[in-house]
Design an enzyme around this catalytic site. Structure first.
Site, mmCIF file in Angstrom:
data_model
loop_
_atom_site.group_PDB
_atom_site.id
_atom_site.type_symbol
_atom_site.label_atom_id
_atom_site.label_comp_id
_atom_site.label_asym_id
_atom_site.label_seq_id
_atom_site.Cartn_x
_atom_site.Cartn_y
_atom_site.Cartn_z
ATOM 1 C CE LYS A 13 -3.841 -2.189 2.469
ATOM 2 N NZ LYS A 13 -4.667 -2.125 3.696
ATOM 3 C CG PHE A 61 -14.189 1.365 6.890
ATOM 4 C CD1 PHE A 61 -13.649 0.716 5.791
ATOM 5 C CD2 PHE A 61 -14.987 0.640 7.767
ATOM 6 C CE1 PHE A 61 -13.888 -0.631 5.557
ATOM 7 C CE2 PHE A 61 -15.250 -0.716 7.546
ATOM 8 C CZ PHE A 61 -14.697 -1.342 6.433
ATOM 9 N NE ARG A 89 -5.604 -12.427 4.797
ATOM 10 C CZ ARG A 89 -6.395 -11.377 4.776
ATOM 11 N NH1 ARG A 89 -6.433 -10.610 3.695
ATOM 12 N NH2 ARG A 89 -7.131 -11.054 5.795
ATOM 13 C CB THR A 95 -7.264 -6.407 9.388
ATOM 14 O OG1 THR A 95 -7.697 -7.495 8.570
ATOM 15 C CG2 THR A 95 -7.593 -5.113 8.677
ATOM 16 N NE ARG A 106 -1.947 -5.915 7.040
ATOM 17 C CZ ARG A 106 -3.044 -6.484 6.575
ATOM 18 N NH1 ARG A 106 -3.669 -7.416 7.280
ATOM 19 N NH2 ARG A 106 -3.531 -6.129 5.407
ATOM 20 C CG ASN A 116 -3.310 -2.631 6.987
ATOM 21 O OD1 ASN A 116 -3.092 -2.236 5.845
ATOM 22 N ND2 ASN A 116 -4.419 -3.265 7.305
ATOM 23 C CG HIS A 119 -5.014 -6.005 -0.308
ATOM 24 N ND1 HIS A 119 -6.224 -6.112 0.340
ATOM 25 C CD2 HIS A 119 -5.101 -6.803 -1.410
ATOM 26 C CE1 HIS A 119 -7.020 -6.928 -0.345
ATOM 27 N NE2 HIS A 119 -6.364 -7.355 -1.412
ATOM 28 C CD GLU A 132 -8.320 -8.722 -3.737
ATOM 29 O OE1 GLU A 132 -7.275 -9.331 -3.458
ATOM 30 O OE2 GLU A 132 -9.024 -8.163 -2.883
#
Length: 159
Positions: A13, A61, A89, A95, A106, A116, A119, A132
């Site tokens: 990100k 959000f 993951r 998250t 993270r 964070n 993704h 995606e």
């Protein structure tokens, strides 16, 4: 792609890009034995961002997510390997970075839910990967090749 391999979508990100973490993050997946099959450094426009986060459209959000993900360039990738989505993951963490153990991406690089760093497609969301990957990459941008180290990552299978 061998029968036990799957492809998964990952994106560094804007905060991860700004903090210079692309190389570190790529290295972690490479070190694990996953194979990079696509990568793209891109500035998301609002339309792509809204498509990407479409499932959250009704949530309060949502606008903040779109604003953040378009605030700077991102590095989108597709990784391939056995059980890749679940493994990635697990490496990424929760998250909320404050709930992610050290050793996860993270857990090592984040302290804030909004920032964070990364993704990754959700292994519990059937079709998330394909959706995606299709959003960010054309089929001809996904490269099929043999990774020479695979023989040292996976046990030889009897055919």
């Amino acid at each position: 792609m061998s029968h036990h391999d799957e492809r998964t979508f990952v994106m560094v990100k804007p905060d991860g890009v700004q903090r210079g973490l692309i190389g570190e993050i790529v290295s972690r997946f490479e070190d694990r034995g996953l194979k990079l099959v696509a990568g793209k450094f891109v500035q998301l426009d609002e339309e792509l961002a809204k498509s990407h986060y479409g499932e959250h459209e009704d949530k309060p959000f949502f606008d903040g997510l779109v604003e953040f993900i378009t605030s700077g360039p991102v590095f989108a990738m597709v990784w391939e390997g056995a059980d890749a989505t679940r493994q990635v993951r697990a490496m990424v963490g929760e998250t909320d970075p404050t709930e992610s153990p050290p050793g996860t991406i993270r857990g090592d690089f984040g302290l804030d839910l909004g920032h964070n760093v990364i993704h990754a497609s959700d292994h519990e969301d059937e079709g998330a990967n394909e959706r995606e990957i299709d959003l960010f990459f054309d089929d001809d941008e996904l490269v099929d090749y043999d990774l020479d180290t695979s023989a040292w990552v996976y046990e030889e299978e009897d055919h």
